[in-house]
Design an enzyme around this catalytic site. Structure first.
Site, short mmCIF file in Angstrom:
data_model
loop_
_atom_site.label_atom_id
_atom_site.label_comp_id
_atom_site.label_asym_id
_atom_site.label_seq_id
_atom_site.Cartn_x
_atom_site.Cartn_y
_atom_site.Cartn_z
N ARG A 47 25.93 35.26 43.31
CA ARG A 47 26.52 34.24 42.42
C ARG A 47 26.83 32.94 43.15
NH1 ARG A 47 31.18 37.89 40.27
NH2 ARG A 47 31.23 38.06 42.52
N ASP A 184 22.58 56.35 53.30
CA ASP A 184 23.72 56.86 54.06
C ASP A 184 23.38 56.53 55.49
OD1 ASP A 184 25.28 58.62 55.74
OD2 ASP A 184 25.90 59.60 53.88
N HIS A 185 24.06 55.55 56.05
CA HIS A 185 23.58 55.03 57.34
C HIS A 185 23.67 56.07 58.48
CE1 HIS A 185 27.78 53.99 58.35
NE2 HIS A 185 27.37 53.92 59.61
N LYS A 189 20.89 57.42 61.99
CA LYS A 189 21.21 57.54 63.43
C LYS A 189 20.27 58.56 64.07
CE LYS A 189 26.12 56.44 62.77
NZ LYS A 189 26.47 55.22 63.47
N GLU A 223 37.51 57.04 64.87
CA GLU A 223 37.32 55.60 65.09
C GLU A 223 38.59 55.05 65.70
OE1 GLU A 223 35.03 53.28 61.98
OE2 GLU A 223 35.95 54.85 60.79
N ASP A 242 35.60 57.91 51.94
CA ASP A 242 34.92 56.90 52.75
C ASP A 242 33.95 57.52 53.76
OD1 ASP A 242 34.58 54.15 53.64
OD2 ASP A 242 35.68 54.74 55.44
N HIS A 247 28.91 60.75 54.86
CA HIS A 247 28.38 60.89 56.22
C HIS A 247 28.59 62.29 56.80
CE1 HIS A 247 28.13 56.67 55.71
NE2 HIS A 247 29.34 56.35 56.13
N LYS A 348 40.87 57.17 61.30
CA LYS A 348 40.92 55.85 61.91
C LYS A 348 42.11 55.81 62.88
CE LYS A 348 38.44 53.31 58.45
NZ LYS A 348 37.17 52.98 59.07
C1 BG6 Z 1 31.35 53.28 56.83
C2 BG6 Z 1 32.79 53.38 56.42
O1 BG6 Z 1 30.52 53.94 55.91
O2 BG6 Z 1 31.18 53.87 58.12
C3 BG6 Z 1 33.69 52.69 57.44
O3 BG6 Z 1 32.98 52.76 55.15
C4 BG6 Z 1 33.42 53.25 58.82
O4 BG6 Z 1 35.08 52.86 57.11
C5 BG6 Z 1 31.94 53.24 59.14
O5 BG6 Z 1 34.13 52.44 59.74
C6 BG6 Z 1 31.66 53.97 60.44
O6 BG6 Z 1 30.31 53.83 60.78
P1 BG6 Z 1 29.83 53.99 62.31
O7 BG6 Z 1 28.36 53.89 62.23
O8 BG6 Z 1 30.48 52.84 63.05
O9 BG6 Z 1 30.35 55.30 62.78
#
Ligand code: BG6
Length: 510
Positions: A47, A184-185, A189, A223, A242, A247, A348
């Site tokens: 936007r 899903d990142h 990995k 984290e 989250d 993950h 966290k």
């Molecule tokens: C994200 C979460 O999907 O993954 C974040 O929303 C988190 O809260 C992050 O910090 C962690 O990803 P990675 O790759 O740094 O472990």
């Protein structure tokens, strides 16, 4: 090597953080590695009112996320890369007629010969996913009679089982399941993918990979950062939604699954769904009470620096009951895993950033070296997902000298030792896979739903349960003191590192 066909990437939410922080650097890496097809353009849309030049400056030429990468690049290379980016303003809303978007897409398609192949990347708030899919369909931008069309959607995929189902149904009205790529990142990995290879390309682990030899399995995702600037989002989400629902349950599915019949996307995804469906869903209050722990980080002093507590973070309700720490014990109801406990935690503001899987093997059935104390030191296979990506096997060896004193030794492998290999970043790998039409590392609708089915009763208990507690833990520690209570017998979590503060400030918050 698979072929990457000529194509266009259309990013919705292109002025957002994810585009500049993750997507564009990933595209640049692919560009450098010669992995982009000959005819390739990116059309950003959102936007914001921007020209193509503004967009290029913002996300490429002046991007803080590309600064380091550009240090050794030639000017004409950078210009060539930047010139692949275009921008189209959607106006005030994503819910508009996409006729002008269509016109721009068609123009770029014919100017740059992208052969009608389009990948749509939805990097907007999730509430807009269905609206965008519908408007694309209404504008005829989903039809595959002149090139393929694919849709990548970011997490969170739903907020509960019900909302995830509604979203799946909503998207599937306009795109076929085979066109939808749920990212899903963690699956991008290298070390997460290596779980499959470790298990299914070696004959030494798989015979032991079951209840007969494994005592329990532990997964830690820690984290060191807090919620940073995402307090508003996080407070409505929490650690379970989250990290755990997506993950961590993806990692669980790779550990639990049976060997697939082949390496095709559907063959692997079928086994992952079966694995997720075999997780024992906790329904009774007592089980939920005994098998789950939630907690919030509190203010503390980490190496002389004051750190805010969760409830003092921007965007967070001062009386929030959203968890920043979640630890869950559960069982898997199938032949392979009966009675083997799984312990998974995510949090966290822990002492360090680490994700690892620890497979604890049982002591030998008949112990002849009892006096050596080795029975307290079980064999462990530690799969380090990040950082120091690698694998460590702990086993007993004889201490030289008289008698049979046993000590534990390590056998390890680190990815960093593969000097020649450039490990692809998660988004780079996943983007390339989707560009090539490989959905193996993307979550299917039934996978996402099976994961929510397991998570929903825990969320419900945490919200409505009678005797549910919220604990507090000082930032920089390994969570609430009672977290070890979850582990059966005399067990405790393997904490890869010391607490960063001596703060004893542990409490029950509510
Ligand atoms: C994200 C979460 O999907 O993954 C974040 O929303 C988190 O809260 C992050 O910090 C962690 O990803 P990675 O790759 O740094 O472990």
């Amino acid at each position: 090597m698979r072929k990457t066909e000529n194509q266009m990437l259309v990013i919705f939410g292109a002025s957002g953080d994810l585009t500049s922080r993750k997507l564009v650097p990933a595209l640049y890496n692919l560009y450098k590695a010669g992995q982009l097809p000959k005819h390739f353009v990116v059309l950003g849309t959102s936007r914001s009112d921007m020209t193509d030049a503004d967009f290029r400056n913002r996300i490429v030429l002046e991007s803080e996320y590309l600064k380091d990468k550009f240090k050794n690049a030639k000017d004409d290379e950078i210009t060539d890369f930047a010139n692949k980016f275009f921008y189209q303003d959607l106006g005030d809303s994503y819910d508009v007629d996409y006729a002008s978007l269509r016109k721009r897409v068609e123009q770029l398609n014919s100017d740059y010969k992208t052969e009608g192949n389009i990948m749509y990347y939805l990097s907007t708030p999730p509430r807009l996913y269905e609206t965008i899919a519908k408007n694309l369909a209404d504008a005829g931008l989903n039809t595959q009679n002149n090139g393929w069309k694919r849709l990548i959607v970011e997490k969170p995929f739903g907020y509960s089982l019900e909302t995830a189902k509604a979203l799946n149904e909503g998207l599937q009205q306009h795109f076929k399941e085979s066109q939808i790529y749920r990212i899903d990142h963690y699956l991008g990995k290298e070390t997460v993918q290596n779980l499959l290879v470790t298990r299914f390309s070696n004959s030494i682990f798989e015979p032991l990979w079951n209840r007969n030899y494994i005592k329990h399995i532990e997964i830690t995702n820690a984290e060191s950062v807090g919620v940073e600037k995402r307090g508003g989002y996080y407070d409505k989400s929490g650690a379970l939604r989250d990290m755990f629902q997506n993950h961590l349950l993806q990692i669980v599915s790779l550990i639990v699954m049976e060997p697939p019949i082949g390496d095709k996307a559907e063959e692997i995804r079928d086994e992952k769904v079966k694995a997720l469906k075999s997780l024992r869903i906790m329904r009774e209050e007592k089980t939920l009470h005994d098998h789950t722990i939630r907690a919030q980080y509190m203010a503390s002093d980490i190496q002389g620096k004051k750190v805010k507590g969760y409830r003092e973070e921007g965007g967070v309700d001062p009386e929030s009951t959203t968890e920043t720490y979640a630890a869950i014990k559960f069982y898997v109801d199938n032949w392979r895993w009966k009675d083997t406990p799984f312990y998974v935690r995510t949090a966290k503001r822990m002492p360090t950033k680490v994700t690892e899987v620890v497979i604890h093997f049982k002591s030998p059935h008949h112990e002849i070296f009892k006096e050596s104390g080795i029975h307290n030191k079980d064999n462990k296979l530690i799969i380090r997902i990040q950082p120091d990506e690698g694998i460590l096997l702990k086993f007993g060896v004889k201490v030289p000298g008289q008698g049979f004193k046993v000590e534990r030794a390590n056998m390890d492998f680190y990815y960093s030792s593969l000097m020649e290999t450039q490990v692809m970043e998660a988004y780079e790998r996943l983007l390339l896979d989707a560009m090539q039409g490989d959905a193996t590392l993307y979550a299917r609708a039934d996978e996402v739903e099976a994961a929510w089915e397991f998570v929903d009763p825990i969320l419900d208990y945490w919200q409505h349960g009678k005797d549910v507690r919220m604990y507090g833990y000082p930032s920089g520690t390994w969570g609430p003191k009672n977290s070890d209570d979850l582990i059966e017998g005399e067990g405790y979590w393997r904490n890869p590192g010391e607490n960063l503060t001596d703060d004893e400030n542990y409490c029950v918050l509510c």
